[in-house]
Design an enzyme around this catalytic site. Structure first.
Site, PDB file in Angstrom:
ATOM      1  N   ASP A 145       0.846  -1.190   0.000  1.00  0.00           N
ATOM      2  CA  ASP A 145       0.000   0.000   0.000  1.00  0.00           C
ATOM      3  C   ASP A 145       0.888   1.249   0.000  1.00  0.00           C
ATOM      4  OD1 ASP A 145      -2.028   1.841   0.306  1.00  0.00           O
ATOM      5  OD2 ASP A 145      -2.978   0.836   1.998  1.00  0.00           O
ATOM      6  N   ASP A 146       0.740   2.092  -1.009  1.00  0.00           N
ATOM      7  CA  ASP A 146       1.477   3.357  -1.111  1.00  0.00           C
ATOM      8  C   ASP A 146       2.993   3.162  -1.186  1.00  0.00           C
ATOM      9  OD1 ASP A 146      -0.989   4.543  -0.918  1.00  0.00           O
ATOM     10  OD2 ASP A 146      -0.567   5.709   0.883  1.00  0.00           O
TER      11      ASP A 146
ATOM     12  N   CYS B 110      -6.665   3.861  -3.464  1.00  0.00           N
ATOM     13  CA  CYS B 110      -6.905   2.555  -2.827  1.00  0.00           C
ATOM     14  C   CYS B 110      -8.048   1.730  -3.418  1.00  0.00           C
ATOM     15  CB  CYS B 110      -7.151   2.766  -1.334  1.00  0.00           C
ATOM     16  SG  CYS B 110      -5.875   3.735  -0.511  1.00  0.00           S
TER      17      CYS B 110
ATOM     18  N   ARG C 259      -7.858  -1.685  -6.018  1.00  0.00           N
ATOM     19  CA  ARG C 259      -8.196  -3.005  -5.486  1.00  0.00           C
ATOM     20  C   ARG C 259      -9.379  -3.630  -6.237  1.00  0.00           C
ATOM     21  NH1 ARG C 259      -5.402  -2.858  -0.393  1.00  0.00           N
ATOM     22  NH2 ARG C 259      -4.265  -0.902  -0.575  1.00  0.00           N
TER      23      ARG C 259
ATOM     24  N   LYS D 217      -6.167  -5.208   4.319  1.00  0.00           N
ATOM     25  CA  LYS D 217      -7.035  -4.075   3.961  1.00  0.00           C
ATOM     26  C   LYS D 217      -7.967  -4.444   2.807  1.00  0.00           C
ATOM     27  CE  LYS D 217      -6.513   0.542   1.903  1.00  0.00           C
ATOM     28  NZ  LYS D 217      -5.539   1.625   1.629  1.00  0.00           N
TER      29      LYS D 217
ATOM     30  N   HIS E 288     -11.267  -2.413   1.796  1.00  0.00           N
ATOM     31  CA  HIS E 288     -11.584  -1.113   1.216  1.00  0.00           C
ATOM     32  C   HIS E 288     -12.478  -1.197  -0.017  1.00  0.00           C
ATOM     33  CE1 HIS E 288      -9.978   3.294   1.387  1.00  0.00           C
ATOM     34  NE2 HIS E 288     -11.288   3.201   1.523  1.00  0.00           N
TER      35      HIS E 288
ATOM     36  N   SER F 145      -8.493   1.713   4.980  1.00  0.00           N
ATOM     37  CA  SER F 145      -7.141   2.145   5.329  1.00  0.00           C
ATOM     38  C   SER F 145      -7.003   2.325   6.839  1.00  0.00           C
ATOM     39  CB  SER F 145      -6.808   3.470   4.635  1.00  0.00           C
ATOM     40  OG  SER F 145      -6.820   3.320   3.234  1.00  0.00           O
TER      41      SER F 145
ATOM     42  N   HIS G  46       1.404   2.550   3.825  1.00  0.00           N
ATOM     43  CA  HIS G  46       0.462   3.627   4.096  1.00  0.00           C
ATOM     44  C   HIS G  46       0.725   4.190   5.495  1.00  0.00           C
ATOM     45  CE1 HIS G  46      -3.390   5.730   4.260  1.00  0.00           C
ATOM     46  NE2 HIS G  46      -3.702   5.310   3.054  1.00  0.00           N
TER      47      HIS G  46
ATOM     48  N   ASP H   5      -0.521  -1.125  -4.843  1.00  0.00           N
ATOM     49  CA  ASP H   5      -1.809  -0.568  -5.269  1.00  0.00           C
ATOM     50  C   ASP H   5      -1.670   0.772  -5.976  1.00  0.00           C
ATOM     51  OD1 ASP H   5      -1.159   0.943  -2.993  1.00  0.00           O
ATOM     52  OD2 ASP H   5      -3.231   1.059  -2.286  1.00  0.00           O
ATOM     53  N   ASN H   6      -0.613   1.505  -5.671  1.00  0.00           N
ATOM     54  CA  ASN H   6      -0.347   2.804  -6.308  1.00  0.00           C
ATOM     55  C   ASN H   6       0.985   3.321  -5.794  1.00  0.00           C
ATOM     56  OD1 ASN H   6      -2.991   3.518  -4.211  1.00  0.00           O
ATOM     57  ND2 ASN H   6      -1.005   4.434  -3.734  1.00  0.00           N
TER      58      ASN H   6
ATOM     59  N   LYS I  53       0.914   9.529  -5.987  1.00  0.00           N
ATOM     60  CA  LYS I  53      -0.410   8.963  -5.705  1.00  0.00           C
ATOM     61  C   LYS I  53      -1.521   9.927  -6.111  1.00  0.00           C
ATOM     62  CE  LYS I  53      -3.193   7.194  -1.836  1.00  0.00           C
ATOM     63  NZ  LYS I  53      -3.201   6.802  -0.402  1.00  0.00           N
TER      64      LYS I  53
END
Length: 525
Positions: free
Chosen positions: A44-45, A84, A88, A137, A139, A162, A251, A302-303, A333
């Protein structure tokens, strides 16, 4: 004919005094055969430049780097969106947000989620004989039928969104800092900017909240233990399995446990990377000990990094979006600059994926769905179109042919949410809208619409700093092709069976295990 039954087994694993149920899947008769297991790990991130094998000078990802040397590393791999929920949703459906309906993030109070007429990867594999589990996660909606247990996953353990979307007693490091959950009755607090102050962060096991607020200090270890337990039980069952692990790392907030030995600045982020890397290493070690020859492990993100978090954000490597940074604002992001959607990606499957290979094929998170479905000998859902493709030939080293074209949607920056504002065509990239994301210095790039798109040759200009001259021969040769592929995909989407997500909100659907205690605090015996 074999027979199948499902039982719930309470195993002797406890965290902080809680006893956690674990689903034990048992089978006799027909065994796994040739169907492979799948472990999909989503960071994540995480920045493309955070991975030591990609770029980073500080080698904080020893286990991931080892996985790269034992498998395949992808250097032109892209998230399907740069925030996010849309990213996903695309991973689990193989479809862009304009098709699956998820164009922006769901909230703590969201009534809906990933539309119920969309079919998830777990919903495809479970009828094909797979045991399915998810850790981490989600989301994609937590209320009612949007919960992961109703979207194809036999087992779920994690936070439904998140981990900055609720207060905790261990708030860790964020920018700006967020306060702890309120401890007792008192006057309502004014919410801090970008902080959730009055509803505690929940941790679910299947349909039950088992901890609220979550202790972030030991969350990574809980995820590792639950993931390895799932692999052990699923392997023992004789059935193939799908395990989807959606990490909290990188994240914000970065937890205190990550930073005990390294306070301050970039050292905080490096400590977080090492904790994430250790978690991934534990999962890979369990796979190697349990089902090495028959398990495909896919790691990606994810990004890109969340630039406005400053020293608590990751590295984009060489993909610095120079044109945008000169205008002000972030090129990471939420944006369609390379720093926003180009992500680390590794594939590991001893005996099938070649060792220590770097692939330059243009690939996407969208490809996970059709590739896994094909390898599982299952069938794609009927009556809908997919944006991902089966990239098995690339994974097995038999081809370098990935996508010719990718489309990058707006994920919260300037423009319309979900709109395909940027086109990647071979080595070229064309922007129709730029700006709108916040940088560390607080600047937000001005929203600019480009009737004649801003175009870069990524082979010559990975930093996206010098756009092609609009009256130049190269630009004029590429522009008609960009327009054609964009028109074609929009026409295809218009003729497709598309979904629309319900983004309405209702405070009563916020996860709360005890409505009578401040911040929904509860202690499960």
């Amino acid at each position: 004919m074999g027979w199948l039954f499902l039982k719930v087994l309470f195993v002797g694993v406890s965290f902080s005094g809680f006893l956690y149920p674990f689903v034990d899947f048992c089978i006799s008769g027909k065994t796994r055969g040739q169907k492979p297991n799948f472990v999909i790990i989503l960071a994540d991130d995480m920045g493309w430049g955070d991975l030591g094998a990609n770029w980073a000078e500080a080698k904080d990802t020893a286990n991931l780097d080892k996985m790269a040397s034992e498998g395949m590393r992808f250097v032109d791999f892209h998230a399907a969106a740069s925030t996010c929920s849309p990213s996903r949703a695309s991973l689990l459906t193989g479809r862009l947000g304009l098709r699956n309906g998820v164009t922006h993030n769901f909230a703590v109070t969201s009534v809906g989620g990933l539309p119920l007429n969309e079919t998830t990867l777990a919903e495809v594999l479970r009828p094909a004989g797979y045991v399915t589990g998810m850790i981490g996660k989600w989301h994609l909606g937590h209320h009612g039928s949007y919960h992961p247990n109703f979207r194809g996953f036999d087992y779920y353990f994690g936070i439904p969104y998140s981990h900055d979307m609720g207060c905790t007693d261990t708030p860790g490091y964020n920018h700006p800092p967020c306060p702890v959950c309120p401890q007792g009755d008192g006057p309502p607090r004014s919410p801090e900017r970008d902080c959730y102050t009055d509803v505690a962060l929940p941790l679910y096991e299947n349909l039950n909240i088992v901890e609220q607020p979550v202790n972030l200090n030991d969350l990574a270890q809980k995820y590792a233990e639950k993931a390895t337990q799932f692999i052990q039980h699923a392997s023992a069952s004789g059935r193939p399995f799908l395990l989807y692990v959606a990490l909290a790392h990188m994240h914000v907030p970065l937890s205190v446990a990550q930073t005990q030995a390294a306070p301050g600045g970039r050292r905080l982020y490096g400590a977080g990377l090492r904790e994430m890397d250790s978690l991934v290493g534990q999962i890979k070690d369990k796979v190697d000990r349990t089902a090495k020859e028959n398990t495909f492990l896919w790691f990606t993100g994810d990004n890109g990094p969340w630039a406005q978090k400053c020293e608590l954000a990751g590295s984009v490597g060489p993909f610095i979006g120079s044109w945008q940074t000169r205008q002000g604002g972030s090129p990471a992001k939420q944006t369609t600059w390379e720093g926003g959607h180009r992500v680390s990606a590794l594939a590991y499957w001893p005996g099938r994926v070649p060792v220590n290979v770097t692939s330059t094929a243009l690939l996407s998170v969208l490809d996970v769905f059709p590739t896994v479905v094909a390898l599982a000998q299952a069938s794609l859902p009927h009556g809908r179109h997919f944006d991902g493709v089966d990239v098995s030939e690339v994974l097995f080293g038999r081809s370098q042919a990935g996508h010719r074209v990718l489309f990058h949607p707006n994920s919260g920056a300037a423009g319309e949410l979900g709109a395909l504002q940027t086109v990647r065509l071979e080595r070229y990239k064309a922007f129709y809208v730029t700006g709108g994301a916040k940088a560390c210095d607080g600047s937000i790039g001005p929203e600019q619409h480009h009737e004649l798109p801003l175009m870069f040759n990524l082979e010559d200009d990975a930093a996206e700093g010098l756009p092609l001259e609009r009256d130049g021969a190269e630009y004029q040769a590429v522009l008609p092709k960009v327009r054609e592929v964009l028109a074609d995909v929009l026409q295809d989407i218009a003729s497709d069976n598309i979904s629309r997500a319900d983004y309405t909100q209702d405070p009563s659907v916020a996860p709360c295990c005890n409505l009578y205690r401040i911040a929904c605090r509860c202690q499960i015996e």
